[in-house]
Write a protein that holds these residues in place. Structure first.
Motif, PDB file in Angstrom:
ATOM      1  N   ILE A 152       0.833  -1.212   0.000  1.00  0.00           N
ATOM      2  CA  ILE A 152       0.000   0.000   0.000  1.00  0.00           C
ATOM      3  C   ILE A 152       0.862   1.255   0.000  1.00  0.00           C
ATOM      4  O   ILE A 152       0.586   2.223  -0.716  1.00  0.00           O
ATOM      5  CB  ILE A 152      -0.945   0.003   1.219  1.00  0.00           C
ATOM      6  CG1 ILE A 152      -1.969  -1.129   1.093  1.00  0.00           C
ATOM      7  CG2 ILE A 152      -1.666   1.345   1.342  1.00  0.00           C
ATOM      8  CD1 ILE A 152      -2.775  -1.363   2.356  1.00  0.00           C
ATOM      9  N   THR A 153       1.917   1.251   0.810  1.00  0.00           N
ATOM     10  CA  THR A 153       2.755   2.457   0.942  1.00  0.00           C
ATOM     11  C   THR A 153       3.823   2.551  -0.137  1.00  0.00           C
ATOM     12  O   THR A 153       4.336   3.636  -0.411  1.00  0.00           O
ATOM     13  CB  THR A 153       3.453   2.477   2.316  1.00  0.00           C
ATOM     14  OG1 THR A 153       4.332   1.341   2.414  1.00  0.00           O
ATOM     15  CG2 THR A 153       2.436   2.446   3.449  1.00  0.00           C
ATOM     16  N   GLY A 154       4.168   1.425  -0.748  1.00  0.00           N
ATOM     17  CA  GLY A 154       5.238   1.422  -1.743  1.00  0.00           C
ATOM     18  C   GLY A 154       6.615   1.535  -1.129  1.00  0.00           C
ATOM     19  O   GLY A 154       7.593   1.857  -1.812  1.00  0.00           O
ATOM     20  N   ILE A 155       6.720   1.278   0.172  1.00  0.00           N
ATOM     21  CA  ILE A 155       8.001   1.404   0.884  1.00  0.00           C
ATOM     22  C   ILE A 155       8.583   0.017   1.156  1.00  0.00           C
ATOM     23  O   ILE A 155       7.904  -0.842   1.725  1.00  0.00           O
ATOM     24  CB  ILE A 155       7.812   2.149   2.222  1.00  0.00           C
ATOM     25  CG1 ILE A 155       7.325   3.582   1.966  1.00  0.00           C
ATOM     26  CG2 ILE A 155       9.110   2.161   3.025  1.00  0.00           C
ATOM     27  CD1 ILE A 155       6.967   4.329   3.227  1.00  0.00           C
ATOM     28  N   ARG A 156       9.830  -0.159   0.788  1.00  0.00           N
ATOM     29  CA  ARG A 156      10.485  -1.451   1.024  1.00  0.00           C
ATOM     30  C   ARG A 156      11.949  -1.267   1.441  1.00  0.00           C
ATOM     31  O   ARG A 156      12.791  -2.113   1.147  1.00  0.00           O
ATOM     32  CB  ARG A 156      10.392  -2.334  -0.217  1.00  0.00           C
ATOM     33  CG  ARG A 156       8.960  -2.699  -0.580  1.00  0.00           C
ATOM     34  CD  ARG A 156       8.856  -3.781  -1.616  1.00  0.00           C
ATOM     35  NE  ARG A 156       7.467  -4.124  -1.876  1.00  0.00           N
ATOM     36  CZ  ARG A 156       6.727  -4.950  -1.150  1.00  0.00           C
ATOM     37  NH1 ARG A 156       7.273  -5.532  -0.100  1.00  0.00           N
ATOM     38  NH2 ARG A 156       5.473  -5.208  -1.454  1.00  0.00           N
ATOM     39  N   ASP A 157      12.253  -0.131   2.103  1.00  0.00           N
ATOM     40  CA  ASP A 157      13.639   0.095   2.520  1.00  0.00           C
ATOM     41  C   ASP A 157      13.857  -0.392   3.950  1.00  0.00           C
ATOM     42  O   ASP A 157      12.990  -1.028   4.551  1.00  0.00           O
ATOM     43  CB  ASP A 157      14.022   1.564   2.348  1.00  0.00           C
ATOM     44  CG  ASP A 157      13.108   2.498   3.145  1.00  0.00           C
ATOM     45  OD1 ASP A 157      12.606   2.071   4.197  1.00  0.00           O
ATOM     46  OD2 ASP A 157      12.900   3.638   2.706  1.00  0.00           O
ATOM     47  N   ASP A 158      15.015  -0.061   4.502  1.00  0.00           N
ATOM     48  CA  ASP A 158      15.377  -0.557   5.829  1.00  0.00           C
ATOM     49  C   ASP A 158      14.821   0.299   6.966  1.00  0.00           C
ATOM     50  O   ASP A 158      14.945  -0.080   8.131  1.00  0.00           O
ATOM     51  CB  ASP A 158      16.909  -0.628   5.967  1.00  0.00           C
ATOM     52  CG  ASP A 158      17.515  -1.655   5.029  1.00  0.00           C
ATOM     53  OD1 ASP A 158      16.798  -2.624   4.696  1.00  0.00           O
ATOM     54  OD2 ASP A 158      18.684  -1.483   4.637  1.00  0.00           O
ATOM     55  N   ALA A 159      14.244   1.454   6.659  1.00  0.00           N
ATOM     56  CA  ALA A 159      13.679   2.319   7.697  1.00  0.00           C
ATOM     57  C   ALA A 159      12.271   2.744   7.260  1.00  0.00           C
ATOM     58  O   ALA A 159      12.021   3.913   6.973  1.00  0.00           O
ATOM     59  CB  ALA A 159      14.569   3.537   7.921  1.00  0.00           C
ATOM     60  N   PRO A 160      11.358   1.798   7.181  1.00  0.00           N
ATOM     61  CA  PRO A 160      10.044   2.072   6.594  1.00  0.00           C
ATOM     62  C   PRO A 160       9.247   3.169   7.289  1.00  0.00           C
ATOM     63  O   PRO A 160       8.633   4.007   6.622  1.00  0.00           O
ATOM     64  CB  PRO A 160       9.330   0.719   6.676  1.00  0.00           C
ATOM     65  CG  PRO A 160      10.063  -0.049   7.715  1.00  0.00           C
ATOM     66  CD  PRO A 160      11.467   0.398   7.628  1.00  0.00           C
ATOM     67  N   MET A 161       9.259   3.174   8.625  1.00  0.00           N
ATOM     68  CA  MET A 161       8.443   4.178   9.302  1.00  0.00           C
ATOM     69  C   MET A 161       9.010   5.577   9.124  1.00  0.00           C
ATOM     70  O   MET A 161       8.267   6.532   8.907  1.00  0.00           O
ATOM     71  CB  MET A 161       8.299   3.841  10.788  1.00  0.00           C
ATOM     72  CG  MET A 161       7.395   4.816  11.551  1.00  0.00           C
ATOM     73  SD  MET A 161       5.805   5.218  10.730  1.00  0.00           S
ATOM     74  CE  MET A 161       5.029   3.609  10.646  1.00  0.00           C
ATOM     75  N   GLU A 162      10.322   5.724   9.196  1.00  0.00           N
ATOM     76  CA  GLU A 162      10.912   7.045   8.985  1.00  0.00           C
ATOM     77  C   GLU A 162      10.658   7.516   7.554  1.00  0.00           C
ATOM     78  O   GLU A 162      10.402   8.693   7.309  1.00  0.00           O
ATOM     79  CB  GLU A 162      12.416   7.009   9.286  1.00  0.00           C
ATOM     80  CG  GLU A 162      12.737   6.928  10.770  1.00  0.00           C
ATOM     81  CD  GLU A 162      12.059   8.029  11.573  1.00  0.00           C
ATOM     82  OE1 GLU A 162      12.144   9.210  11.168  1.00  0.00           O
ATOM     83  OE2 GLU A 162      11.439   7.715  12.599  1.00  0.00           O
ATOM     84  N   THR A 163      10.706   6.596   6.605  1.00  0.00           N
ATOM     85  CA  THR A 163      10.400   6.949   5.219  1.00  0.00           C
ATOM     86  C   THR A 163       8.953   7.383   5.093  1.00  0.00           C
ATOM     87  O   THR A 163       8.643   8.371   4.427  1.00  0.00           O
ATOM     88  CB  THR A 163      10.663   5.752   4.285  1.00  0.00           C
ATOM     89  OG1 THR A 163      12.036   5.374   4.385  1.00  0.00           O
ATOM     90  CG2 THR A 163      10.352   6.112   2.839  1.00  0.00           C
ATOM     91  N   PHE A 164       8.059   6.665   5.769  1.00  0.00           N
ATOM     92  CA  PHE A 164       6.640   7.011   5.735  1.00  0.00           C
ATOM     93  C   PHE A 164       6.409   8.400   6.324  1.00  0.00           C
ATOM     94  O   PHE A 164       5.711   9.234   5.738  1.00  0.00           O
ATOM     95  CB  PHE A 164       5.824   5.966   6.508  1.00  0.00           C
ATOM     96  CG  PHE A 164       4.342   6.199   6.461  1.00  0.00           C
ATOM     97  CD1 PHE A 164       3.572   5.663   5.447  1.00  0.00           C
ATOM     98  CD2 PHE A 164       3.716   6.974   7.429  1.00  0.00           C
ATOM     99  CE1 PHE A 164       2.202   5.889   5.390  1.00  0.00           C
ATOM    100  CE2 PHE A 164       2.345   7.206   7.396  1.00  0.00           C
ATOM    101  CZ  PHE A 164       1.595   6.660   6.371  1.00  0.00           C
ATOM    102  N   LEU A 165       7.017   8.641   7.492  1.00  0.00           N
ATOM    103  CA  LEU A 165       6.840   9.945   8.149  1.00  0.00           C
ATOM    104  C   LEU A 165       7.378  11.081   7.277  1.00  0.00           C
ATOM    105  O   LEU A 165       6.870  12.198   7.321  1.00  0.00           O
ATOM    106  CB  LEU A 165       7.541   9.943   9.500  1.00  0.00           C
ATOM    107  CG  LEU A 165       6.928   9.021  10.571  1.00  0.00           C
ATOM    108  CD1 LEU A 165       7.823   8.976  11.802  1.00  0.00           C
ATOM    109  CD2 LEU A 165       5.538   9.487  10.946  1.00  0.00           C
TER     110      LEU A 165
END
Length: 218
Positions: A38-51
């Motif tokens: 859903i978010t398109g995030i697959r890196d090592d720091a997903p929540m920081e990327t989301f924020l």
């Protein structure tokens, strides 16, 4: 012994809802595949990327949510998210603090509500247009509850024709202010004539009968 958060999230990988556990103190974050899809995030720091992809105000609200500062029970926020595909999305995030209202651990669910919000915006736009038409059309329009026979809404043209203040009309029983027929003999509601167009009369405040071409939609 409580279940491992990672295993707990793994059991939810088939849902169309992004399930996650966040630890605001340690920065640990666990999410199912749906969250990443859903978010398109697959890196090592997903929540920081989301924020980093939401506004500063939304990020603060989300951090407070993670720390249990919004009270006990299920709490949530609606955030606008800058998706990696270049299209902004609206995400609803709901969940609760794990371990008490002051806990740093938060179990939540993320849902993409963009389409729902878009549909709601279209509906609101249509309602605005309909209201504008009703307010400006040079035809008297009156909305009546068929069950209670009470007037719910009148437009300015109807107020002019009936020579009554809107406040006197809304909430009144229609046969007492619109029709000369006695109660129980409404052509539309009591005599089963349904939708119709016919010559009729309506009543002004002083009892004067005003000839009109009356259209009823049931």
């Amino acid at each position: 012994m409580p279940p491992d958060p990672a295993n707990t999230v793994e059991t939810n990988t088939r849902l169309d809802v992004g399930i996650f556990l966040a630890d605001a103190l340690t920065g640990a974050f666990y999410a199912n595949d749906a969250w990443h899809d859903i978010t398109g995030i697959r890196d090592d720091a997903p929540m920081e990327t989301f924020l980093g992809r939401i506004s500063a105000d939304d990020a603060r609200s989300l951090r407070d949510l993670f720390r249990g500062r919004n009270g006990s029970g299920v709490r949530g926020v609606l955030v606008e998210y800058s998706h990696p595909d270049g299209i902004n999305r609206m995400f609803q995030i709901d969940g609760m603090a794990v371990g008490g209202t002051e806990s740093d651990r938060y179990a939540g669910a993320l849902v993409d509500v963009t389409d729902h919000r878009s549909a709601r915006a279209i509906l609101l736009e249509w309602n605005t247009v309909a209201q504008a038409v009703m307010d400006n059309i040079p035809i008297g329009m009156i909305v009546i509850d068929a069950g209670t026979r009470t007037i719910e809404q009148v437009n300015p043209s109807a107020v002019t024709i009936l020579a009554r203040p809107e406040a006197d009309l809304v909430g009144s029983v229609c046969h007492r202010v619109l029709c000369p027929e006695p109660e129980g003999f409404c052509p539309a509601c009591d005599l089963a004539q349904g939708s119709m167009i016919r010559e009729h009369v309506v009543l002004k405040a002083d009892g004067t009968q005003v000839p009109v071409l009356k259209t009823v939609f049931g």
